[in-house]
Design a protein around this motif. Structure first.
Motif, PDB file in Angstrom:
ATOM      1  N   LEU A   1      -3.296  -6.717  -5.616  1.00  0.00           N
ATOM      2  CA  LEU A   1      -2.802  -5.529  -6.299  1.00  0.00           C
ATOM      3  C   LEU A   1      -1.408  -5.777  -6.850  1.00  0.00           C
ATOM      4  CD1 LEU A   1      -3.837  -2.879  -3.610  1.00  0.00           C
ATOM      5  CD2 LEU A   1      -5.186  -3.728  -5.537  1.00  0.00           C
ATOM      6  N   PHE A   2      -1.273  -5.606  -8.162  1.00  0.00           N
ATOM      7  CA  PHE A   2       0.040  -5.600  -8.799  1.00  0.00           C
ATOM      8  C   PHE A   2       0.370  -4.141  -9.077  1.00  0.00           C
ATOM      9  CE2 PHE A   2       0.785 -10.006 -10.661  1.00  0.00           C
ATOM     10  CZ  PHE A   2      -0.120 -10.616  -9.813  1.00  0.00           C
ATOM     11  N   ASN A   3       1.288  -3.571  -8.316  1.00  0.00           N
ATOM     12  CA  ASN A   3       1.488  -2.134  -8.407  1.00  0.00           C
ATOM     13  C   ASN A   3       2.897  -1.799  -7.940  1.00  0.00           C
ATOM     14  OD1 ASN A   3       1.443   0.734  -7.430  1.00  0.00           O
ATOM     15  ND2 ASN A   3      -0.668   0.631  -8.198  1.00  0.00           N
ATOM     16  N   ASP A   4       3.732  -1.332  -8.863  1.00  0.00           N
ATOM     17  CA  ASP A   4       5.125  -1.046  -8.533  1.00  0.00           C
ATOM     18  C   ASP A   4       5.259   0.033  -7.468  1.00  0.00           C
ATOM     19  OD1 ASP A   4       6.414  -2.891 -10.296  1.00  0.00           O
ATOM     20  OD2 ASP A   4       5.954  -1.583 -11.979  1.00  0.00           O
ATOM     21  N   ALA A   5       4.384   1.028  -7.504  1.00  0.00           N
ATOM     22  CA  ALA A   5       4.463   2.097  -6.501  1.00  0.00           C
ATOM     23  C   ALA A   5       4.148   1.564  -5.109  1.00  0.00           C
ATOM     24  CB  ALA A   5       3.497   3.223  -6.869  1.00  0.00           C
ATOM     25  N   LEU A   6       3.185   0.666  -4.999  1.00  0.00           N
ATOM     26  CA  LEU A   6       2.881   0.056  -3.701  1.00  0.00           C
ATOM     27  C   LEU A   6       4.017  -0.854  -3.248  1.00  0.00           C
ATOM     28  CD1 LEU A   6      -0.906  -0.849  -4.110  1.00  0.00           C
ATOM     29  CD2 LEU A   6       0.081   1.093  -2.880  1.00  0.00           C
ATOM     30  N   TRP A   7       4.606  -1.580  -4.176  1.00  0.00           N
ATOM     31  CA  TRP A   7       5.700  -2.487  -3.818  1.00  0.00           C
ATOM     32  C   TRP A   7       6.950  -1.734  -3.361  1.00  0.00           C
ATOM     33  CZ3 TRP A   7       4.825  -5.708  -8.856  1.00  0.00           C
ATOM     34  CH2 TRP A   7       3.746  -6.592  -8.660  1.00  0.00           C
ATOM     35  N   ALA A   8       7.071  -0.472  -3.773  1.00  0.00           N
ATOM     36  CA  ALA A   8       8.239   0.328  -3.380  1.00  0.00           C
ATOM     37  C   ALA A   8       8.094   0.914  -1.977  1.00  0.00           C
ATOM     38  CB  ALA A   8       8.454   1.460  -4.385  1.00  0.00           C
ATOM     39  N   ARG A   9       6.915   0.808  -1.402  1.00  0.00           N
ATOM     40  CA  ARG A   9       6.659   1.366  -0.072  1.00  0.00           C
ATOM     41  C   ARG A   9       6.860   0.311   1.012  1.00  0.00           C
ATOM     42  NH1 ARG A   9       0.737   3.583  -0.557  1.00  0.00           N
ATOM     43  NH2 ARG A   9       1.012   3.569   1.720  1.00  0.00           N
ATOM     44  N   ASP A  10       6.812   0.745   2.253  1.00  0.00           N
ATOM     45  CA  ASP A  10       6.874  -0.166   3.381  1.00  0.00           C
ATOM     46  C   ASP A  10       5.667  -1.108   3.333  1.00  0.00           C
ATOM     47  OD1 ASP A  10       5.761  -0.556   6.432  1.00  0.00           O
ATOM     48  OD2 ASP A  10       7.939  -0.745   6.314  1.00  0.00           O
ATOM     49  N   GLY A  11       5.938  -2.398   3.393  1.00  0.00           N
ATOM     50  CA  GLY A  11       4.876  -3.381   3.213  1.00  0.00           C
ATOM     51  C   GLY A  11       3.816  -3.350   4.299  1.00  0.00           C
ATOM     52  N   ARG A  12       4.227  -3.144   5.544  1.00  0.00           N
ATOM     53  CA  ARG A  12       3.243  -3.086   6.625  1.00  0.00           C
ATOM     54  C   ARG A  12       2.329  -1.880   6.459  1.00  0.00           C
ATOM     55  NH1 ARG A  12       4.146  -6.027  11.477  1.00  0.00           N
ATOM     56  NH2 ARG A  12       5.894  -7.483  11.306  1.00  0.00           N
ATOM     57  N   GLU A  13       2.908  -0.780   6.012  1.00  0.00           N
ATOM     58  CA  GLU A  13       2.110   0.420   5.769  1.00  0.00           C
ATOM     59  C   GLU A  13       1.094   0.171   4.652  1.00  0.00           C
ATOM     60  OE1 GLU A  13       3.301   4.167   3.281  1.00  0.00           O
ATOM     61  OE2 GLU A  13       4.117   4.418   5.311  1.00  0.00           O
ATOM     62  N   VAL A  14       1.519  -0.500   3.597  1.00  0.00           N
ATOM     63  CA  VAL A  14       0.618  -0.798   2.488  1.00  0.00           C
ATOM     64  C   VAL A  14      -0.496  -1.733   2.938  1.00  0.00           C
ATOM     65  CG1 VAL A  14       0.425  -1.907   0.222  1.00  0.00           C
ATOM     66  CG2 VAL A  14       2.354  -0.394   0.715  1.00  0.00           C
ATOM     67  N   LEU A  15      -0.154  -2.737   3.730  1.00  0.00           N
ATOM     68  CA  LEU A  15      -1.167  -3.672   4.188  1.00  0.00           C
ATOM     69  C   LEU A  15      -2.190  -2.979   5.081  1.00  0.00           C
ATOM     70  CD1 LEU A  15      -2.158  -6.558   4.084  1.00  0.00           C
ATOM     71  CD2 LEU A  15      -0.669  -7.102   6.010  1.00  0.00           C
ATOM     72  N   ALA A  16      -1.705  -2.115   5.974  1.00  0.00           N
ATOM     73  CA  ALA A  16      -2.621  -1.364   6.841  1.00  0.00           C
ATOM     74  C   ALA A  16      -3.534  -0.454   6.009  1.00  0.00           C
ATOM     75  CB  ALA A  16      -1.831  -0.548   7.848  1.00  0.00           C
ATOM     76  N   GLU A  17      -2.959   0.213   5.028  1.00  0.00           N
ATOM     77  CA  GLU A  17      -3.752   1.081   4.156  1.00  0.00           C
ATOM     78  C   GLU A  17      -4.792   0.275   3.391  1.00  0.00           C
ATOM     79  OE1 GLU A  17      -1.908   4.225   1.475  1.00  0.00           O
ATOM     80  OE2 GLU A  17      -2.491   2.679   0.012  1.00  0.00           O
ATOM     81  N   THR A  18      -4.385  -0.880   2.884  1.00  0.00           N
ATOM     82  CA  THR A  18      -5.289  -1.714   2.103  1.00  0.00           C
ATOM     83  C   THR A  18      -6.449  -2.206   2.964  1.00  0.00           C
ATOM     84  OG1 THR A  18      -3.451  -2.408   0.692  1.00  0.00           O
ATOM     85  CG2 THR A  18      -5.439  -3.763   0.654  1.00  0.00           C
ATOM     86  N   ALA A  19      -6.147  -2.613   4.184  1.00  0.00           N
ATOM     87  CA  ALA A  19      -7.214  -3.059   5.083  1.00  0.00           C
ATOM     88  C   ALA A  19      -8.205  -1.932   5.365  1.00  0.00           C
ATOM     89  CB  ALA A  19      -6.610  -3.580   6.379  1.00  0.00           C
ATOM     90  N   GLN A  20      -7.687  -0.723   5.581  1.00  0.00           N
ATOM     91  CA  GLN A  20      -8.567   0.413   5.833  1.00  0.00           C
ATOM     92  C   GLN A  20      -9.384   0.764   4.595  1.00  0.00           C
ATOM     93  OE1 GLN A  20      -9.294   2.034   8.775  1.00  0.00           O
ATOM     94  NE2 GLN A  20     -10.912   2.774   7.421  1.00  0.00           N
ATOM     95  N   ARG A  21      -8.761   0.730   3.433  1.00  0.00           N
ATOM     96  CA  ARG A  21      -9.489   1.003   2.194  1.00  0.00           C
ATOM     97  C   ARG A  21     -10.603  -0.028   1.985  1.00  0.00           C
ATOM     98  NH1 ARG A  21      -7.233   4.333  -1.846  1.00  0.00           N
ATOM     99  NH2 ARG A  21      -5.729   5.742  -0.878  1.00  0.00           N
ATOM    100  N   PHE A  22     -10.317  -1.264   2.309  1.00  0.00           N
ATOM    101  CA  PHE A  22     -11.330  -2.313   2.172  1.00  0.00           C
ATOM    102  C   PHE A  22     -12.556  -1.974   3.012  1.00  0.00           C
ATOM    103  CE2 PHE A  22     -13.388  -6.117   3.790  1.00  0.00           C
ATOM    104  CZ  PHE A  22     -13.691  -6.799   2.624  1.00  0.00           C
ATOM    105  N   VAL A  23     -12.331  -1.614   4.269  1.00  0.00           N
ATOM    106  CA  VAL A  23     -13.446  -1.266   5.146  1.00  0.00           C
ATOM    107  C   VAL A  23     -14.211  -0.063   4.603  1.00  0.00           C
ATOM    108  CG1 VAL A  23     -14.067  -0.453   7.452  1.00  0.00           C
ATOM    109  CG2 VAL A  23     -12.360  -2.279   7.187  1.00  0.00           C
TER     110      VAL A  23
END
Length: 266
Positions: A239-261
């Motif tokens: 994901l290339f996304n400025d809004a995601l990059w502006a957030r806490d990275g661990r939170e984004v990674l956790a969200e992404t993993a959950q979205r994947f599932v």
């Protein structure tokens, strides 16, 4: 790149915490942290490096510029081998300044692959041509469809050159499912990447990849295509996304993993 705000050690720690077993790396952060240091870090953590991104940009006309591009791609192959991944993703390059010759640009890609493929094979690395959405044809990638990517790849052995299947770039193409089957039959699906398509796209469009589930792409459908084609490798989220990059990275990674599932049902 999905969580480029994390340092390399932070990325590795977050992957381990979430049970993410593999990571696709980009050359710039690897070089910033150190190639050997990154290789040791991921190896000691037991993480698989699924791919290295990116090589490519083969379309220059000037001989000196083409030679520099090939030298850089050889370094990219060496970096992939050091990191322990067997796949280097290629973004082929756009039209040179002042040129309108798409055919000539694509032929120069083929010429480069002919030189680079054997070099990569000797080091246990495959080249994965990534078609990009047509909006990038002029400046980043004259290969816009899986058909075009496979027409190039099939000039060479499958263990040297294959393709990247990225939902963000091909979801609009009604020929893509048949081309995925074609790629699978030839053993040429070297990596599979997920990103969603949301609108309106941001200014500049490059950083417009949507979080899984936020857009128009049916991830289960595309996973079904690659699975039916025999693909059993890693599935990456890029994901290339400025809004995601502006957030806490661990939170984004956790969200992404959950979205994947949630959006791939597994």
């Amino acid at each position: 790149m999905t969580v480029k705000q994390l340092s390399m050690p932070e990325l590795v720690d977050a992957c381990l915490e979430l049970g993410v077993s593999g990571v696709g790396l980009w050359r710039e952060p690897v070089q910033a942290y150190g190639l050997e240091e990154t290789a040791k870090l991921v190896r000691d953590a037991g993480l698989a490096v699924t791919t290295l991104c990116r090589g490519g940009f083969f379309t220059a006309i000037d001989p000196a510029e083409r030679a520099r591009a090939l030298d850089d791609n050889r370094r990219a192959v060496d970096e992939a081998a050091t990191l322990g991944t067997d796949t280097l993703v290629l973004v082929s390059g756009g039209l040179p300044a002042g040129s309108k010759d798409l055919h000539g640009a694509r032929e120069r890609i083929a010429d480069a692959l002919g030189e680079l493929g054997p070099y990569a094979e000797e080091r246990g690395v495959r080249l994965a041509i990534e078609p990009l959405h047509p909006m990038f044809a002029s400046d980043r990638c004259v290969v816009s469809t899986l058909t075009q990517a496979l027409d190039l790849a099939e000039r060479f052995p499958a263990h040297q050159v294959g393709v990247t299947v990225d939902t963000y770039h091909i979801w609009w193409d009604d020929q893509a499912p048949a081309q995925i089957a074609r790629a699978g039959a030839g053993g040429r699906i070297h990596t599979f990447q997920l990103a969603d398509w949301t609108t309106p796209l941001p200014e500049g469009v490059l950083n417009g990849r949507g979080q899984i589930g936020d857009g128009a792409i049916d991830m289960r459908e595309w996973l079904g295509y690659v699975t039916a084609a025999g693909y059993t490798g890693a599935i990456e989220v890029e994901l290339f996304n400025d809004a995601l990059w502006a957030r806490d990275g661990r939170e984004v990674l956790a969200e992404t993993a959950q979205r994947f599932v949630t959006h791939t049902a597994g």
